[in-house]
Design an enzyme around this catalytic site. Structure first.
Site, short mmCIF file in Angstrom:
data_model
loop_
_atom_site.label_atom_id
_atom_site.label_comp_id
_atom_site.label_asym_id
_atom_site.label_seq_id
_atom_site.Cartn_x
_atom_site.Cartn_y
_atom_site.Cartn_z
N ARG A 108 48.28 60.34 52.07
CA ARG A 108 49.25 61.22 51.94
C ARG A 108 49.34 62.49 52.83
O ARG A 108 50.46 62.60 53.27
CB ARG A 108 49.19 62.00 50.38
CG ARG A 108 49.44 60.69 49.32
CD ARG A 108 49.36 61.48 47.89
NE ARG A 108 50.48 62.52 47.69
CZ ARG A 108 51.68 62.04 47.02
NH1 ARG A 108 51.83 60.89 46.65
NH2 ARG A 108 52.51 62.91 46.95
N TYR A 113 51.97 57.67 53.05
CA TYR A 113 51.86 56.65 52.13
C TYR A 113 52.11 57.08 50.79
O TYR A 113 51.54 58.18 50.06
CB TYR A 113 50.42 56.05 52.17
CG TYR A 113 50.22 55.26 53.68
CD1 TYR A 113 51.06 53.99 53.92
CD2 TYR A 113 49.91 55.86 54.72
CE1 TYR A 113 50.85 53.36 54.98
CE2 TYR A 113 49.54 55.35 55.68
CZ TYR A 113 49.98 54.15 56.28
OH TYR A 113 49.88 53.46 57.21
N PRO A 114 52.82 56.61 49.72
CA PRO A 114 53.18 57.12 48.57
C PRO A 114 51.90 56.67 47.49
O PRO A 114 52.25 55.70 46.75
CB PRO A 114 54.39 56.12 48.09
CG PRO A 114 54.16 54.88 48.91
CD PRO A 114 53.76 55.07 50.19
N LYS A 115 51.02 57.18 47.66
CA LYS A 115 49.83 57.02 46.78
C LYS A 115 49.53 57.58 45.66
O LYS A 115 49.79 58.90 45.69
CB LYS A 115 48.49 56.56 47.72
CG LYS A 115 48.52 55.72 48.83
CD LYS A 115 47.18 55.77 49.53
CE LYS A 115 47.30 54.77 50.77
NZ LYS A 115 45.94 54.45 51.44
N LYS A 116 49.23 57.12 44.68
CA LYS A 116 48.71 57.81 43.41
C LYS A 116 47.65 56.94 42.91
O LYS A 116 47.24 56.03 43.16
CB LYS A 116 49.92 58.14 42.49
CG LYS A 116 50.50 56.96 41.84
CD LYS A 116 51.62 57.13 41.18
CE LYS A 116 51.47 57.98 39.64
NZ LYS A 116 52.41 58.21 38.77
#
Length: 247
Positions: A108, A113-116
């Site tokens: 992020r 990158y749309p990371k969770k």
């Protein structure tokens, strides 16, 4: 710590950064990719302009990364949507669920990158390649594929991975309004295909309020692949600034 030393630090905490400086090299990076057909109107509602949705397709992917320089070992799961940007075909990275904080933070902060947080696994169960994704204690996705049923041409496997990737970078300011709101592009070029296969596959998605993968329902599985690679991730570049007119 002197001001010039603060500026030189890569990330916080200053004496124990959340992740090390890259670049990051991925060894034996393993993909389970399932391409499926979904509802076209739902795709159009979630893909941000100026990207254009080109088909009612989504790629569900689980990536097992057992050996990453600086980041160790982790697994992630996500949904990728084929799109077009000014005549260039590529993939919009919609959501990524990852079981490693350094991988989330670096993805992020350095990239977009749309990371969770989410916990995924990829393993062989008898004659079946199995991919699972859990959010907390609840199952969100179950994917299965026949293990190494048919060889997949390495050039075809390469094309699944080296398309341009588009991502949305959003960072709020202290007043609650966006400080950064950009569309960025990256493309993997430093890659080796170590093995690639196709086979029959199935994918089941389960509704979850905070991991809404099932909002893009599986109407038909189109194809599946199992690919093993060695690669490095590139740095992204900005291709569209949503705040440009406000500056």
């Amino acid at each position: 710590m002197r001001k010039e030393e603060v500026v030189k630090q890569f990330t916080t905490p200053l004496d124990a950064g959340a992740f090390p400086l890259g670049p990051y090299r991925f060894y034996n990076r393993e993909y389970l990719n399932i391409l499926y057909r979904t509802d076209l109107e739902r795709l159009r509602k979630i893909v941000p302009e100026p990207l254009e949705v080109t088909s009612p397709l989504v790629r569900f992917e689980i990536m097992k990364m057992p050996d990453v320089t600086g980041l160790g070992s982790y697994t992630e799961c996500g949904q990728v949507i084929p799109v077009n940007f000014e005549g260039e075909e590529g993939d919009y990275l919609h959501a990524m669920y990852v079981d490693s904080f350094p991988a989330i933070a670096s993805g992020r902060e350095i990239g977009a990158y749309p990371k969770k947080m989410g916990k995924s696994s990829l393993y062989v169960d008898s004659d079946t390649l199995v991919g699972l994704m859990d959010y907390g204690s609840l199952r969100v996705a179950t994917a299965t594929m026949g293990y190494k049923h048919f060889p997949l041409d390495h050039s075809e496997a390469l094309q699944e991975i080296v398309k341009p990737n588009y991502m949305l970078k959003k960072m709020p300011g202290y007043d609650g309004y966006p400080r950064i709101c950009e569309l960025v592009r990256s493309q993997i070029t430093d890659i080796k295909i170590q093995g690639a296969w196709s086979g029959p596959a199935r994918l089941e998605l389960f509704a979850h309020a905070l991991a809404p993968m099932a909002d893009l329902p599986v109407l038909e599985v189109v194809s599946a692949s199992h690919i093993i690679t060695e690669l490095s991730l590139p740095s992204p570049t900005v291709i569209y600034d949503y705040l440009a007119d406000e500056k």
